[in-house]
Structure formats: C-alpha cells, structure tokens
Design a protein around this motif. Structure first.
Motif, PDB file in Angstrom:
ATOM      1  N   TYR A  73      -1.066   4.652   4.941  1.00 54.14           N
ATOM      2  CA  TYR A  73      -2.021   3.564   4.811  1.00 54.14           C
ATOM      3  C   TYR A  73      -2.638   3.414   6.191  1.00 54.14           C
ATOM      4  O   TYR A  73      -1.923   3.299   7.195  1.00 54.14           O
ATOM      5  N   ALA A 108      -7.476  10.144  -1.699  1.00 57.13           N
ATOM      6  CA  ALA A 108      -7.352   8.874  -0.977  1.00 57.13           C
ATOM      7  C   ALA A 108      -8.284   7.848  -1.598  1.00 57.13           C
ATOM      8  O   ALA A 108      -9.338   8.198  -2.127  1.00 57.13           O
ATOM      9  N   GLY A 157       1.739  12.939  -5.844  1.00 55.43           N
ATOM     10  CA  GLY A 157       1.421  11.567  -6.206  1.00 55.43           C
ATOM     11  C   GLY A 157       1.988  10.540  -5.251  1.00 55.43           C
ATOM     12  O   GLY A 157       1.632   9.367  -5.310  1.00 55.43           O
ATOM     13  N   GLY A 158       2.896  10.952  -4.365  1.00 55.49           N
ATOM     14  CA  GLY A 158       3.486  10.027  -3.402  1.00 55.49           C
ATOM     15  C   GLY A 158       2.492   9.595  -2.343  1.00 55.49           C
ATOM     16  O   GLY A 158       1.587  10.347  -1.973  1.00 55.49           O
ATOM     17  N   VAL A 159       2.664   8.373  -1.856  1.00 58.25           N
ATOM     18  CA  VAL A 159       1.789   7.855  -0.810  1.00 58.25           C
ATOM     19  C   VAL A 159       2.229   8.420   0.536  1.00 58.25           C
ATOM     20  O   VAL A 159       3.406   8.359   0.892  1.00 58.25           O
ATOM     21  N   THR A 193      -5.696   4.519   1.660  1.00 57.88           N
ATOM     22  CA  THR A 193      -4.364   4.905   1.203  1.00 57.88           C
ATOM     23  C   THR A 193      -4.468   6.345   0.705  1.00 57.88           C
ATOM     24  O   THR A 193      -5.270   6.636  -0.185  1.00 57.88           O
ATOM     25  N   THR A 194      -3.666   7.224   1.316  1.00 59.22           N
ATOM     26  CA  THR A 194      -3.745   8.652   1.042  1.00 59.22           C
ATOM     27  C   THR A 194      -2.504   9.107   0.289  1.00 59.22           C
ATOM     28  O   THR A 194      -1.384   8.718   0.625  1.00 59.22           O
ATOM     29  N   ARG A 195      -2.724   9.942  -0.725  1.00 57.20           N
ATOM     30  CA  ARG A 195      -1.627  10.471  -1.543  1.00 57.20           C
ATOM     31  C   ARG A 195      -1.539  11.991  -1.414  1.00 57.20           C
ATOM     32  O   ARG A 195      -2.533  12.667  -1.183  1.00 57.20           O
ATOM     33  N   GLU A 196      -0.330  12.483  -1.619  1.00 57.75           N
ATOM     34  CA  GLU A 196      -0.118  13.933  -1.635  1.00 57.75           C
ATOM     35  C   GLU A 196      -0.201  14.439  -3.074  1.00 57.75           C
ATOM     36  O   GLU A 196      -0.302  13.644  -4.014  1.00 57.75           O
ATOM     37  N   GLU A 213       0.814  -1.219   0.000  1.00 56.19           N
ATOM     38  CA  GLU A 213       0.000   0.000   0.000  1.00 56.19           C
ATOM     39  C   GLU A 213       0.848   1.270   0.000  1.00 56.19           C
ATOM     40  O   GLU A 213       0.463   2.273  -0.595  1.00 56.19           O
ATOM     41  N   HIS A 250      -3.843  15.189  -1.375  1.00 59.66           N
ATOM     42  CA  HIS A 250      -4.560  15.333  -2.628  1.00 59.66           C
ATOM     43  C   HIS A 250      -5.788  14.438  -2.700  1.00 59.66           C
ATOM     44  O   HIS A 250      -6.891  14.911  -2.941  1.00 59.66           O
TER      45      HIS A 250
END
Length: 145
Positions: free
Chosen positions: A125, A83, A120-122, A114-117, A20, A81
């Motif tokens: 989780y 999830a 685009g990076g994770v 799972t959340t992204r900035e 994840e 950004h």
C-alpha cells in the motif's frame, strides 16, 4: 528519475494500512519513505507499506537508487499483477512542502495505490504526494462496444 531513502523501518500497522494490506491493526509492516526525483529535483514524497511477515528482512536491504519491485521479484519471487490507484487533489502541508521544495499550501496530487501479485495477495500500500506544478495526470478512456 531517481530516489532518496529518508527512512526504512518496521512499524505497527494503523487502521488504514491494515485495511489496505488485509492484515490486523498492530501487525508489523515494513515502511520505506522516499523522495522521488527527476533531474535531481524532488517530484514526490512516497510512503510504501509492505507486510513484514511476508517480506522478512526487507528492512535490512539497501534501497538507495534501487527498484524495490526488482528486489521483491528476485528475493521473494513476487510477480506483480495489478493495482488499484486513487488520485486526490490536496494542499501540501509544512513538512510535505519542505521535502518537495515548494511553498506551503501548494497544490499536489495524493496517489494511494494497493498492489497485488498474481496469486491475488496484497504486496504493498503506497501513499505518494506529487508536486502539482511538475506533474500531470493523463488518462485514456476507451469505450468497448
């Protein structure tokens, strides 16, 4: 709303967490376990995993009653950004029921997010177990023509 931190530490990523977060199995991750509350009553048991290399020093922060998202933004410049979140109905086991002050086997909701900035990076989780007797899932479906 409130929260109580049960633990926060750096651990090795197991297979699901690594997948994840987009890291290797065994890579260090920051794990924070919290009980989320509403009017002092436990509502959810949450385990959040963040890549330790990206957030060096996070394990030393006092997260009691604080927003982790605000800390991530102020200290590491994170701008969230989007999830992806999945919800599954589950029966709470002994440990989970005790933490949430409910009978063993009571229905609950397992949220996996799972959340992204913005880059685009994770970022994280998260696995959250919500009490089924105090929580409702409400969705809005809108068909664009």
């Amino acid at each position: 709303p409130g929260s109580a931190v049960l633990s926060q530490e750096v651990v090795d990523a197991h297979e699901i967490v690594a997948r994840e977060l987009g890291i290797d199995v065994g890579d260090p991750v920051f794990l924070v376990e919290r009980i989320r509350t509403a009017d002092g009553e436990p509502m959810a048991y949450e385990r959040a995993y963040l890549p330790a290399k990206r957030f060096a020093g996070l394990e030393e922060e006092d997260l009691s009653g604080k927003s982790m998202y605000e800390l991530l933004q102020s200290r590491w410049g994170i701008r969230l950004h989007d999830a992806r979140q999945r919800v599954t109905a589950v029966a709470l086991n002994d440990e989970e029921a005790k933490l949430l002050h409910v009978p063993v086997g009571q229905p609950g909701f397992l949220f996996q997010r799972t959340t992204r900035e913005t880059s685009g990076g994770v970022v994280e989780y998260v696995r959250s177990l919500y009490r089924g007797d105090r929580y409702e899932v409400d969705t809005h479906l809108d068909r664009q023509t």
